[in-house]
Each structure stands twice: as C-alpha cells, then as structure tokens.
Design an enzyme around this catalytic site. Structure first.
Site, PDB file in Angstrom:
ATOM      1  N   CYS A   1       0.052   3.557   3.086  1.00 30.16           N
ATOM      2  CA  CYS A   1       0.742   3.161   4.290  1.00 30.16           C
ATOM      3  C   CYS A   1       2.071   3.030   4.424  1.00 30.16           C
ATOM      4  CB  CYS A   1      -0.211   1.805   4.975  1.00 30.16           C
ATOM      5  SG  CYS A   1      -1.727   1.948   4.946  1.00 30.16           S
TER       6      CYS A   1
ATOM      7  N   CYS B   1       0.846  -1.179   0.043  1.00 34.11           N
ATOM      8  CA  CYS B   1      -0.028  -0.014  -0.108  1.00 34.11           C
ATOM      9  C   CYS B   1       0.938   1.191   0.076  1.00 34.11           C
ATOM     10  CB  CYS B   1      -1.033  -0.031   1.129  1.00 34.11           C
ATOM     11  SG  CYS B   1      -1.754   1.627   1.323  1.00 34.11           S
TER      12      CYS B   1
ATOM     13  N   CYS C   1       6.459 -58.245  30.664  1.00 36.73           N
ATOM     14  CA  CYS C   1       7.172 -57.388  29.757  1.00 36.73           C
ATOM     15  C   CYS C   1       6.493 -57.217  28.661  1.00 36.73           C
ATOM     16  CB  CYS C   1       8.619 -58.325  29.668  1.00 36.73           C
ATOM     17  SG  CYS C   1       8.656 -59.867  29.331  1.00 36.73           S
TER      18      CYS C   1
ATOM     19  N   HIS D   1      11.507 -63.507  27.151  1.00 36.17           N
ATOM     20  CA  HIS D   1      11.688 -62.029  27.783  1.00 36.17           C
ATOM     21  C   HIS D   1      11.300 -61.355  26.474  1.00 36.17           C
ATOM     22  CE1 HIS D   1      11.860 -58.917  30.618  1.00 36.17           C
ATOM     23  NE2 HIS D   1      12.954 -58.825  29.955  1.00 36.17           N
TER      24      HIS D   1
END
Lengths: 315, 481
Positions: B98, B95, B167, B435
């Site tokens: 501005c 602008c 586990c 495990h």
C-alpha cells in the site's frame, strides 16, 4: 516544517554556545556528541508527532474537534460588534462587572413554585418560608394546612377560584380592617406601599396611623394592589398592643361576631356552597380548627389567633 | 477508514497471528528494566549496514531489521516478499504494497497495553489521548457545529439574585457550578432522572438546568428560586428565612443530590455501603482511624510528637493537627490484643481514600451556651496542596509528620495526591449576621469574585489573602477506574 526545524536547531546551537562559555571544559568531540544526541532525540519526537498526525488523518479524526466556519464567523462578529450575546470577553473595568455592564438594581420577578404567586425575587426566601409553613410560625401554619388539605383535595378540585386564596386582595373593608389590626399600615409617600411593621413601629406616629385608617376605611372602592402589601414579612405578635393603644372600634371589644364577619368575608371568595354551610363560624379552615381543638365557639384568645392567622391566607 | 489496517495486514494476521508483533513490541518498545534496555540498544542495528539509524524497521514475517532512510528494509521486503514492517520506535506498521503506514485495532491494543505495563514498571504515569470510536467519529461528522471557548470568554460566569438573605446559597451554587467534574457530568447530559413521574421535584434535574443557565452565555443574573424551593422541600430542617450557614447548606444539598441520584448506577458490587453516584464519586473520601496501644509499640514515637496547642495558622497546620495521634488518656484504657492488658492508647485519623474534590471547612463560628463568636483568625491556605503526608499510607513513617516528610513529598515528582484550589467561600460580619461572598476559578489562573449578582475579576493573591471559610480543592490528576 523545514523552517521550524532550522529554528529549533538554531536555538539549540545557541544553547550549546552558552554552555561552552560557562564551562569551558567541553572538547569538540563531546560537543559533537551532545549535538548528535540532541538531534536523535529531536528526530524521534518529531517522528512521533508525524505518526500522530498521520494516524489521525488516516482514521478521519484529524481536526475533527475544530470550530466550524459558521461558529467562527459568529464568534468574530460577536467580538467586533454587539450582535451576539453568546460570546463575550471578560472585562476588567472599575465600576463595571466582568460583562462590562453597570451593576444593576433591576428588579427580577419570579413565580412561587408553591403558590404560583408572582413576586419580587428579592422577597422570595421570606415569602417561601411562610408559604411552605416553616420558620417561626411554622407549626401553626402547618397545622392549618394539614387541617385544610383534606377538604381541599376532596371538594375543591374543580374550583377555578382556588388560586384566589393565595392572592390577598384586601378589597373588602373588613379585610383591610384585619390588616390594620396587625400592622402599622401607614402608606409611604415614596413607595406608595403600606408599612408592614408592627403597630408600634417607631417610624410612624399614631396620628399617621389613625389617618390612614380613617382614609382606608371610609373611602369606598379604593383598591390596594396585591403587591403593595407585604404580608410576608409582617409579624402578628403585636395585635394586642394595637387593641390597647389605638382603641380601635372593632378591636377594642373583640367579640365572636366581629371575628366571624371577617372570616365569612374571606370564605365568600372561596366557595359559596361552603359558605352557606358554615354561616356563622366562617370558612372551613376555622371550622376544623374550632371543632378540632375547642369543640364549639372559640374562646376570645382563640378567635384572635385564628383571625390573625387568617390574614396570611397561607392555608 | 477501517480500523483493520489493510488487506495485507489482515492476511498476515490470519496466517501468523499477532504474536510476532507482540514480541517485537515487548522487547523493543516497552522494555522497562535496565537489562532489557541494554539488550534493546545492542540489537537495534540495521542488518544490512550494521549500524544504528533512525527509523529502524523490523520485518513482521522474519527476523530482519533494516533502516527506512537507506531503504534497506524496502530491499528486504522486495526480495523476500515480506510486505509488512514495524517501526521500532513507535510501533507503527508499514505496508510495502500500500506504500503507507496502516493502523489496526488489534495492534493498537497491544501497543496500549505494552505502554501501560511499561509506565507502571517505571513509576511514571502515562496518559493516552482520548480518541473517538468509529460511531463517535460518525456522530461528530454528522454534527459539525463546534463552539470553542477562548481563554478570556465569560462563559460559565453568571451572577445570582439574592432571594432575601440567600447569599449562603449563592456561594455554594457558584462553587458547585465551577466544580470541573460536576460541570462535565451535567453538560454531557449524564443524569438520568430517577423520579420519572415527578422530575420537577428532582434536585439533580434542577442542578442540570442550573448548569445550562450558567453555561449558555446569558449575561443577566440568574434567579435560583426553584433551587431554593427544592432544597427546602427536601431538607426541611434548613427551611426558614433566617441567615444560614453556607456549610450546612452545602452538606444538605449534597445529601439531597445523592438521595436523588440513587439507583442511577446502583450500588457498587465491591462495597455495598459505597454508592457510586456522581456525588459520591466526587465528594466521598475515607478516613482511617487507628488505635494503637502505647505500651507495646507506640510509646517512643508518641513522645516524639509535638504537643503544642497553638492557634492554627495555615491549612497544612490544621491538617497536621487533624491527623496527629491523639492520646486517649488514662481514663480510657483499652485492652490491647497483643500484650493482653489494659493500656493507655492513642488514636490517629488519616486519609484512607482521598476524594476527587476536597472541601475544607474552617471553623469560623463558635457556638456555646450563651454566646456566639466568630473566629477571625487568618488561616493561610495554599493554591496547590499535597495530601500525601496525611494519607494512611504515610502513617508508618512517623506520627508527628515532621516538616521533613512534608517537604520530601512536596518535592517528589509524584503529583498523584496534589490538589488545586478552585473555590473559596468567605464570610464577613459577625456570627449572628453577615454576608457571604466567594471566589471561584473559571479556569487555570482565572479567578473571579462573586457577590450575589455582581461578578468581578480577581487575582490569586486576593483569594489567598482572604479569610477563607470553605475551601474547595480539586484533585489535579484523575486516574481511570
């Protein structure tokens, strides 16, 4: 910004030099063109970034996601000192975990959501299996639970001692007897806990078993701690063997009387009024069991099974 | 700080609308065809100095291009009192009254739409940066506390106490808590409990608490006993203190989570069978099964397919075998709807819709009557996986998925179907006892090995060398729905 640009162009020029060395075919005109195109592209990219920053500033979102001063201070402090646990850097030291701690063997406790009992976390799964009436003994325990649940809901609502059902404290001689009917029971010198394996457990001798029975059943006022007896892992499959091998006074001749003694003792804890109603047959659980299945005084075998089940107190 | 540009821009919009901006953007900033680009290049010249310069601007009120650097556009604006001009490279509006660039919501939308159309036409995926809305900016300003997590922070890492052979659960919990999409969902507090009266029994709420436990920075291990209790309560077939299978636990947990999410978003309109709860959104994909008559069109290609039965050696190999046409045999003749006769046929499974998270379950346990065996074969798996060859859309190419197709797609630019490994569950021991441990990725290239309460740093090589049992892959690029 200026510095950055000269740096960038410096680098670019070097790159161009390299290319020239390698190819040796570029004319000065081509070289200029390449530089020009590079310049344009770079300008465009820089322009894009400038627009982005300008836009963020205008819209008030520039650096909005940055760490605030307070948090930054905390962060710095935690890295320099040990005042704050929230920020820790990853450690990669042999023998220590990522937090720089020695892997612990510390015991953690938890409260069973099913029975509110406090127990060691490492024993929670086996406990919960029994507590929820599942696993190997599931059907029997579950049916006991169903049988008892109706009564419990209806007349034990306000009973503050309800929880005592779930804390097995074998203070009574008869209850100890019941446990010893099922398990080895030898008290370990090391852990001060009773052995929960079957009466044929190979780790202890019959002499040891006899000694502990003598000790527990003659000494008065000896209180066995709740946590000491691991009733969760114990298996009741060997009660017959116990009767055969140990010639236990009460067990050698299992009569309806001996069973009802045990039962009525435990029912004392539950509810006095109930107890008075079921003097002979023991507590309400056994009553419903007996009435439901056998309609009367139990068969020898039946008594044994209800008796052994009673030692769990998982109703 | 308004998103409506400036007063002058509003005036322009009120009198002339946004049409001129739309046209300029379409012809100069989001042109995709070669012809359009040529036209753009020809026309991008300053109307004053007749040459191309950087930062060329176009007047928004009339047809005039001028360069910003030499102030030709400034002169035009001053003489004609045309206050607004647009940058021809990025579409920012300047602008002149501005003396600044101004940003307007409507114009932003046009830019965004134009860019999407252009990227679609070019076949390149463009990503726009997330931007907070006005109300979000407000919230962010009112709550300035930020905690940035640095790359070497332990945040998100936490050991889990073994509750007695649990586990299998700990590994699944680690994998779930390090699933990026689940983490984002729970840490942004998206779950709305559907069990209003009984939220203590809601597994999704428990997951939510679990994420808080993992990402709060506490270094001591967590005891997931409430989770175990809830899963056992809702999936009673799992309950029992025997060693359990991690995969079974994962499936049951996801199932319960899905049940408890139900009603959260309702069923989607498109497909009544397809729930759009977070679990389904993340973990659900789709298979396509094609039965093809051998006689009329598939004969040749079927014969081309390799028919070897060797041990699988890699995940890609497993996937190839999974999506390979399967001969249904002479005893299972099906009436072909085309050639109207009973013919032998082949069946082929392909991926119709890829899930956001793909979990591969390598069969490591063989259960037959009388024996249980663990299969210890090493199956290699990649850090990065491209699923394109196993998609239904690739089915037309051939049936055997020759190496060529796989290589072609791997080298292609498209990373649409690419996945990254983020968790691996391992099992050591035998079929009866053993495990579980797992590897999880905290963030890119940061791998950790979790064994119950113990967490240690690991490398990607450790991960890829391990005997995987469950492999978790996460889609690299997520598109907005």
């Amino acid at each position: 910004m200026d510095n950055m640009l000269t740096d960038l162009f410096g680098e670019l020029e070097e790159d161009d030099d390299d290319e020239e060395d390698n190819n040796d075919v570029q004319t000065p005109v081509e070289d200029d063109m390449i530089t020009d195109i590079m310049d344009v592209l770079l300008d465009e990219i820089i322009l894009g970034i400038s627009f982005e920053v300008h836009r963020a500033c205008k819209l008030g979102i520039f650096l909005l996601d940055e760490m605030d001063e307070e948090s930054q201070k905390q962060y710095d402090m935690s890295n320099n000192g040990d005042c704050h646990v929230k920020f820790t850097e990853i450690k990669d030291i042999r023998g220590l975990d990522v937090f720089g701690q020695v892997p612990m063997k510390k015991q953690f406790d938890c409260v069973c959501p099913n029975c509110q009992r406090n127990l060691a976390a490492s024993r929670f799964a086996p406990h919960l299996e029994k507590c929820m009436g599942m696993g190997r003994n599931s059907s029997r325990i579950a049916s006991r639970r169903i049988a008892s649940s109706g009564k419990r809901d209806s007349d034990n609502e306000s009973d503050g001692n309800e929880d005592s059902d779930w804390h097995y404290t074998p203070e009574k001689k008869e209850e100890r007897k019941a446990i010893l009917l099922q398990t080895c029971g030898v008290i370990s010198e090391h852990t001060k806990k009773m052995c929960t394996r079957s009466v044929r457990c190979p780790q202890h001798t019959d002499d040891q078993r006899r000694a502990v029975r003598l000790y527990l059943l003659t000494q008065q006022g000896m209180v066995v701690d709740d946590d000491v007896i691991d009733i969760d892992t114990y298996d009741d499959g060997d009660s017959q063997t116990l009767r055969d091998t140990l010639h236990w006074e009460a067990a050698s001749n299992p009569s309806p009387d001996s069973t009802s003694t045990t039962n009525s003792t435990s029912s004392k804890k539950r509810k006095p009024s109930k107890h008075s109603k079921n003097k002979k047959k023991g507590n309400h659980i056994n009553q419903s069991h007996v009435n439901g299945n056998h309609s009367g005084q139990g068969h020898d075998n039946h008594d044994r099974s209800t008796n052994s089940a009673n030692t769990y107190n998982f109703d | 700080m308004s998103r409506h540009g400036c007063r002058h821009l509003c005036d322009l919009k009120a009198s002339k609308g946004t049409e001129s901006f739309k046209i300029i953007h379409k012809y100069f900033m989001s042109c995709s065809s070669a012809q359009a680009r040529r036209r753009q290049a020809r026309n991008c010249v300053c109307h004053t100095c007749k040459c191309w310069t950087p930062r060329l601007h176009s007047c928004l009120s009339c047809v005039f291009f001028g360069c910003f650097g030499s102030k030709h556009i400034h002169e035009h604006a001053k003489s004609k009192r045309h206050l607004l001009a647009v940058d021809l490279t990025y579409g920012s509006v300047y602008c002149f009254s501005c003396k600044d660039y101004v940003y307007d919501e409507e114009f932003d939308d046009i830019v965004k739409k134009g860019r999407d159309v252009a990227s679609l036409a070019k076949g390149i995926q463009m990503f726009s940066v997330w931007e907070p809305s006005l109300s979000e900016v407000d919230l962010l300003k009112k709550n300035p506390k930020r905690r940035k997590v640095s790359g070497n922070s332990t945040i998100g890492l936490r050991g889990l106490i073994n509750l007695g052979n649990t586990c299998f659960m700990n590994c699944i919990v680690q994998a779930l808590t390090h699933t990026p999409l689940l983490r984002d969902y729970f840490l942004s507090d998206k779950h709305i409990c559907q069990m209003a009266k009984d939220s203590q029994r809601c597994l999704v709420c428990e997951m939510s608490r679990l994420f808080q436990e993992f990402y709060c920075g506490i270094r001591t291990p967590h005891t997931p006993y409430r989770l175990l209790h809830l899963v056992w309560t809702h999936a009673r077939h799992l309950a029992g203190y025997e060693q359990q299978d991690a995969h079974e636990f994962l499936i049951a947990t996801l199932d319960v989570l899905h049940q408890h999410c139900k009603g959260n978003n309702g069923l989607s309109d498109k497909n009544p069978h397809h729930c759009n709860c977070i679990i389904d959104q993340i973990f659900t994909g789709g298979l396509q099964s094609d039965v093809t008559c051998k006689q009329c069109r598939f004969l040749k290609s079927y014969l081309d397919g390799t028919d070897k039965f060797e041990d699988p050696t890699s995940l890609t190999h497993c996937l190839k075998r999974f999506t390979r046409p399967e001969h249904l045999g002479s005893s299972a003749k099906i009436k072909c709807s085309k050639c109207h006769s009973y013919q032998e046929s082949t069946k082929q499974l392909t991926m119709k819709k890829l899930p956001l998270v793909a979990c591969f379950h390598l069969k490591r346990f063989e259960h037959s009557t009388g024996y249980h065996k663990k299969i210890g074969t090493y199956v290699s798996f990649p850090d990065e996986l491209d699923m394109t060859p196993f998609m239904s859309s690739s089915r037309n190419h051939n049936n055997g998925y020759s190496e060529q197709v796989i290589q072609e797609s791997a080298s292609s630019l498209s990373s649409e179907n690419k996945y990254s490994l983020y968790a691996v569950v391992n099992h050591r021991g035998t079929a009866d006892s053993g495990h579980y441990t797992c590897f999880i990725r905290q963030h890119k290239d940061a791998w950790f090995r979790c064994e119950d309460h113990l967490i240690n740093k690991a490398t990607i090589e450790d991960v890829l060398r391990s005997d995987g049992y469950l492999l978790f892959y996460h889609k690299q690029i997520l598109s907005y729905e």
